[in-house]
Design a protein around this motif. Structure first.
Motif, PDB file in Angstrom:
ATOM      1  N   LYS A 135       0.830  -1.213   0.000  1.00 25.29           N
ATOM      2  CA  LYS A 135       0.000   0.000   0.000  1.00 25.29           C
ATOM      3  C   LYS A 135       0.862   1.260   0.000  1.00 25.29           C
ATOM      4  O   LYS A 135       0.557   2.240  -0.696  1.00 25.29           O
ATOM      5  N   TYR A 136       1.950   1.238   0.769  1.00 25.41           N
ATOM      6  CA  TYR A 136       2.804   2.420   0.903  1.00 25.41           C
ATOM      7  C   TYR A 136       3.984   2.433  -0.072  1.00 25.41           C
ATOM      8  O   TYR A 136       4.526   3.511  -0.359  1.00 25.41           O
ATOM      9  N   ARG A 139       3.904   1.025  -6.732  1.00 21.59           N
ATOM     10  CA  ARG A 139       3.316   2.024  -7.628  1.00 21.59           C
ATOM     11  C   ARG A 139       1.795   1.905  -7.568  1.00 21.59           C
ATOM     12  O   ARG A 139       1.231   0.799  -7.553  1.00 21.59           O
ATOM     13  N   LYS A 140       1.117   3.040  -7.547  1.00 25.12           N
ATOM     14  CA  LYS A 140      -0.340   3.032  -7.403  1.00 25.12           C
ATOM     15  C   LYS A 140      -1.034   2.407  -8.615  1.00 25.12           C
ATOM     16  O   LYS A 140      -2.160   1.922  -8.502  1.00 25.12           O
ATOM     17  N   ASN A 141      -0.372   2.422  -9.753  1.00 26.53           N
ATOM     18  CA  ASN A 141      -0.975   1.855 -10.967  1.00 26.53           C
ATOM     19  C   ASN A 141      -0.575   0.396 -11.189  1.00 26.53           C
ATOM     20  O   ASN A 141      -0.704  -0.132 -12.293  1.00 26.53           O
ATOM     21  N   SER A 142      -0.085  -0.260 -10.149  1.00 33.99           N
ATOM     22  CA  SER A 142       0.342  -1.662 -10.278  1.00 33.99           C
ATOM     23  C   SER A 142      -0.827  -2.537 -10.713  1.00 33.99           C
ATOM     24  O   SER A 142      -1.922  -2.459 -10.153  1.00 33.99           O
ATOM     25  N   GLU A 143      -0.566  -3.383 -11.712  1.00 35.96           N
ATOM     26  CA  GLU A 143      -1.622  -4.243 -12.269  1.00 35.96           C
ATOM     27  C   GLU A 143      -1.280  -5.728 -12.254  1.00 35.96           C
ATOM     28  O   GLU A 143      -2.178  -6.563 -12.301  1.00 35.96           O
ATOM     29  N   PHE A 165      -5.081  -3.605  -3.759  1.00 33.46           N
ATOM     30  CA  PHE A 165      -5.051  -3.111  -5.137  1.00 33.46           C
ATOM     31  C   PHE A 165      -6.167  -3.782  -5.948  1.00 33.46           C
ATOM     32  O   PHE A 165      -5.909  -4.750  -6.678  1.00 33.46           O
ATOM     33  N   ASP A 208       4.668  -5.983 -11.496  1.00 33.09           N
ATOM     34  CA  ASP A 208       4.854  -4.667 -10.876  1.00 33.09           C
ATOM     35  C   ASP A 208       5.165  -4.823  -9.390  1.00 33.09           C
ATOM     36  O   ASP A 208       5.952  -4.071  -8.816  1.00 33.09           O
ATOM     37  N   ARG A 295       6.965   5.676  -1.001  1.00 35.22           N
ATOM     38  CA  ARG A 295       7.470   5.806  -2.371  1.00 35.22           C
ATOM     39  C   ARG A 295       7.341   7.250  -2.842  1.00 35.22           C
ATOM     40  O   ARG A 295       6.283   7.875  -2.683  1.00 35.22           O
ATOM     41  N   GLU A 298       7.658   7.030  -9.455  1.00 36.62           N
ATOM     42  CA  GLU A 298       7.258   5.802 -10.150  1.00 36.62           C
ATOM     43  C   GLU A 298       8.460   4.910 -10.462  1.00 36.62           C
ATOM     44  O   GLU A 298       8.347   3.689 -10.516  1.00 36.62           O
TER      45      GLU A 298
END
Length: 342
Positions: A135-136, A139-143, A165, A208, A295, A298
């Motif tokens: 979570k911390y 990358r927020k866009n991890s897929e 996520f 990711d 983080r 990116e």
């Protein structure tokens, strides 16, 4: 007359509290205890461990670990986890490799309040800690998530990461026993696409977020396989090669002292060689409570390594204890009618 009783909760009682369907709640509890620990409201001293070795091979045969804890704040709960591991169990598969118990006590009278089967708590809290780290630190866009190890923790780590996520579209899962990975993939049908990988490199190169939870004693993950901007979470001691440690932009751990002194860890020789110092290491609890940034870009490459902390078990066990009382689960064991010597 006061009743001196201990609530006994077996594994089925723990299941009946709803623990296994409540990863959201476990994540919340684990994040809370990291935050409290970062604010110095948790006492979590180093584990004490006894190792028994096989007399013929000299390899470790079984381990017994004591993990005392006090959680302050609104939790206000002392407790201890008694954790044990057996290589015999891992080989025969007649019993779990790890068998754990948790004892909760009253903070004032020191009476034991509950004795709880802890194996499922371990599985859930370990995965939740990985989820909070991601979570911390991811990358927020991890897929795409890569997982090495299709054991109990492999299952719960997928559960935690999908919870944190919801945009994850694929999990690459590798285990040397392919049928174990296939079984977990089947369990997650309809929730997330778990794809059984054919090799370690295939698992790592697409991911990711990369999670390792194996019993391997040698490095599995190579630096050149990792995507730029990676987060790799290592739950074993020596699953990533040394270059990943030295080349990562940020190294985060749950508890540095036990990792630092573990002679089986990938960190140990690097510390001896002066390549890793204490000031290279960040603590997840300080990130969760906002003392240091998470983080920041990116492209940042981050390694998270975990040794496991008793405070995670105690906060989850405390919730289970309270839920069990509400639901009328377990049975009471009377220590005494009246203490014999006072």
């Amino acid at each position: 007359m006061k009743e001196w009783q201990i609530l006994m909760l077996n594994q089925q009682d723990v299941i009946n509290t709803g623990l296994l369907e409540d990863m959201t709640g476990v994540l919340e509890k684990v994040e809370t205890v990291f935050r409290l620990h970062g604010m110095e409201q948790v006492e979590n001293p180093p584990k004490t461990m006894i190792t028994l070795n096989d007399p013929e091979t000299g390899d470790w045969m079984s381990k017994f670990i004591a993990m005392p804890v006090y959680i302050g704040g609104k939790i206000n709960r002392p407790g201890i986890k008694w954790a044990a591991e057996s290589m015999t169990n891992a080989r025969t598969r007649e019993l779990p490799m790890g068998i754990d118990m948790v004892i909760l006590s009253d903070p004032v009278t020191v009476e034991p309040k509950a004795i709880i089967e802890g194996t499922l708590i371990t599985a859930m809290r370990t995965a939740a800690a990985t989820g909070i780290a991601a979570k911390y630190l991811a990358r927020k866009n991890s897929e795409i998530v890569g997982c090495i190890g299709a054991g109990v923790i492999g299952r719960t780590v997928i559960q935690a990461l999908v919870e944190v996520f919801p945009g994850i579209r694929k999990v690459k899962l590798f285990d040397i026993y392919k049928e174990k990975a296939e079984k977990i993939a089947e369990e997650f049908q309809g929730r997330v696409n778990v794809e059984v990988a054919n090799s370690l490199q295939e698992t790592v190169s697409e991911s990711d977020i990369m999670a390792t939870m194996s019993t391997s004693t040698r490095p599995l993950v190579k630096k050149e396989w990792l995507k730029e901007g990676y987060l790799i979470t290592q739950l074993g001691a020596n699953e990533v090669e040394a270059r990943i440690v030295t080349d990562s932009d940020m190294i985060v751990v749950d508890d540095w002292e036990p990792i630092k002194h573990n002679h089986l860890s990938v960190f140990y020789p690097l510390i001896k060689e002066g390549k890793i110092r204490d000031d290279h290491i960040k603590l997840l609890r300080h990130i969760v409570c906002g003392k240091i940034p998470a983080r920041i870009s990116e492209g940042q490459n981050i390694l998270y390594s975990s040794r496991g902390m008793g405070c995670l078990d105690i906060i989850v066990a405390d919730h289970i204890y309270k839920t069990a009382i509400e639901k009328g689960l377990g049975y009471n064991f009377k220590m005494w009618d009246k203490p014999y010597w006072i």
